[in-house]
Scaffold this active site. Structure first.
Site, mmCIF file in Angstrom:
data_model
loop_
_atom_site.group_PDB
_atom_site.id
_atom_site.type_symbol
_atom_site.label_atom_id
_atom_site.label_comp_id
_atom_site.label_asym_id
_atom_site.label_seq_id
_atom_site.Cartn_x
_atom_site.Cartn_y
_atom_site.Cartn_z
ATOM 1 N N THR A 191 0.827 -1.290 -0.038
ATOM 2 C CA THR A 191 0.084 -0.087 -0.071
ATOM 3 C C THR A 191 0.956 1.180 -0.092
ATOM 4 O OG1 THR A 191 -1.780 -1.000 1.171
ATOM 5 C CG2 THR A 191 -1.684 1.364 1.562
ATOM 6 N N THR A 242 -0.753 2.068 6.899
ATOM 7 C CA THR A 242 -0.943 0.729 6.293
ATOM 8 C C THR A 242 -0.518 -0.529 7.142
ATOM 9 O OG1 THR A 242 0.808 -0.523 4.738
ATOM 10 C CG2 THR A 242 1.891 0.798 6.038
HETATM 11 N N1 ASP Z 1 -4.381 -1.084 4.855
HETATM 12 C C1 ASP Z 1 -4.754 -1.877 3.722
HETATM 13 C C2 ASP Z 1 -6.117 -2.609 3.716
HETATM 14 O O1 ASP Z 1 -6.306 -3.103 4.780
HETATM 15 C C3 ASP Z 1 -3.705 -2.759 3.435
HETATM 16 C C4 ASP Z 1 -2.315 -2.720 3.525
HETATM 17 O O2 ASP Z 1 -1.882 -1.451 3.942
HETATM 18 O O3 ASP Z 1 -1.375 -3.262 3.556
HETATM 19 O O4 ASP Z 1 -6.813 -2.672 2.675
#
Ligand code: ASP
Length: 326
Positions: A191, A242
């Protein structure tokens, strides 16, 4: 009073009020997660660092030229969205059904205006659509085909879903499907996010993602949710998150950091650390980047790594991946 004295006086007043400040800072992330030096060889590390560096230098150039925090956040995120290395734009992870569904959000710390898109399948750069929602609609979040229709009307670039395809992300889905695992926190890393303090003293935060591998039923994570994955307020901070989105949503993660600065008078770093502690205590994993109005920055996470970096107008700069790197 002589003209020279008047100019000197005006300059002193402007400097004291911070009106003419040239101080800026930019912090980026490219996702947090399980990372080890054994699994990521030197070439791969250099590739990630080079892309993070390209994004930071682009942001620095724009800020030197006087661009606003919002312009910088969008253009920096575009570089990361266009790179297949990250889980945003091209290179996004796959849903259970083998398609790519993207989320993004942006918030302007001066006006508290915000925009987001969720579950979109054909907008090349979802962060641009989030910005268009913020600036050209009366809404904060649009989803699915409605968001795409709006993006088309706004003249944004529309691409077929296969544009987002990368073989390694597709294979990650196949492995998960084979193992019939329910938990899908293995290969979501990537992300992207950017937070900026511009030379006018304004803050902006943006986040863009493909979400989590093997997600089902139109699952939406924290990234497009203002207050969960993204938040900006000139009186506190700009943050982009993230990690395992469900935890971030339940914590109201991004807004909670701002609230701790506002009500508990914590500084940015302490507020980010406290929020990461809450995440850890709940059993969640991830990270956060932040910047405040004085150009203080934070890059906190509870995983073995987070692709991250920052540049300040003072010349300070860092790009790092693992948790034992400075
Ligand atoms: N936060 C993002 C989600 O849950 C994924 C990530 O940041 O790795 O969609």
């Amino acid at each position: 009073m002589r003209t020279g004295t008047i100019f000197l006086f005006a300059f002193l007043i402007l400097s004291l009020t911070g009106f003419s400040q040239n101080k800026y800072a930019i912090v980026i992330h490219g996702g947090a997660g399980v990372m080890s030096k054994e699994r990521m060889d030197e070439t791969a590390r250099e590739e990630y660092k080079a892309k993070l560096n390209e994004a930071l230098e682009r942001g620095q150039k724009l800020l030197d030229e006087g661009s606003t925090a919002t312009d910088v956040v969008v253009q920096v995120i575009n570089i990361l969205e266009d790179s297949p290395l990250f889980n945003a734009g091209a290179g996004a992870v796959f849903t259970h059904d083998g398609v790519n569904e993207l989320d993004a959000s942006i918030m302007d710390g001066k006006t508290l205006n915000a925009g987001a898109v969720a579950g979109v399948r054909d907008i090349k750069n979802p962060i641009n659509a989030a910005r268009a929602v913020m600036e050209h609609s009366e809404h904060v979040m649009l989803s699915g085909t409605g968001a795409s229709e709006f993006a088309k009307e706004q003249g944004l670039e529309i691409v077929p879903n296969k544009y987002f395809y990368t073989e390694n992300r597709y294979q990650s889905l196949q492995q998960l499907l084979k193992k019939e695992r329910e938990r899908t926190d293995k290969d979501n890393t990537g992300t992207v996010g950017c937070v900026v303090l511009d030379s006018y003293g304004n803050l902006c935060a943006g986040t863009s993602t493909g979400g989590m591998t093997n997600k089902r039923y139109g699952r939406i994570g924290d990234s497009p949710i203002i207050g969960a994955g993204t938040y900006a307020n000139n009186s506190t901070c700009a943050v982009s998150c993230t990690g395992h989105g469900e935890y971030y949503i339940r914590l109201g993660f991004a807004r909670d950091i701002s609230a701790m600065m506002e009500y508990k008078k914590l500084n940015l770093k302490d507020a980010c650390r406290e929020e990461i502690n809450k995440l850890t205590n709940m059993g969640g994993t991830g990270g956060v980047i932040g910047v405040d109005q004085n150009g203080n920055i934070a890059m906190e996470f509870n995983t073995s790594g987070m692709f991250r970096g920052y540049i300040k107008s003072t010349g300070e700069k860092e790009i790092a991946i693992f948790n034992d790197e400075q």
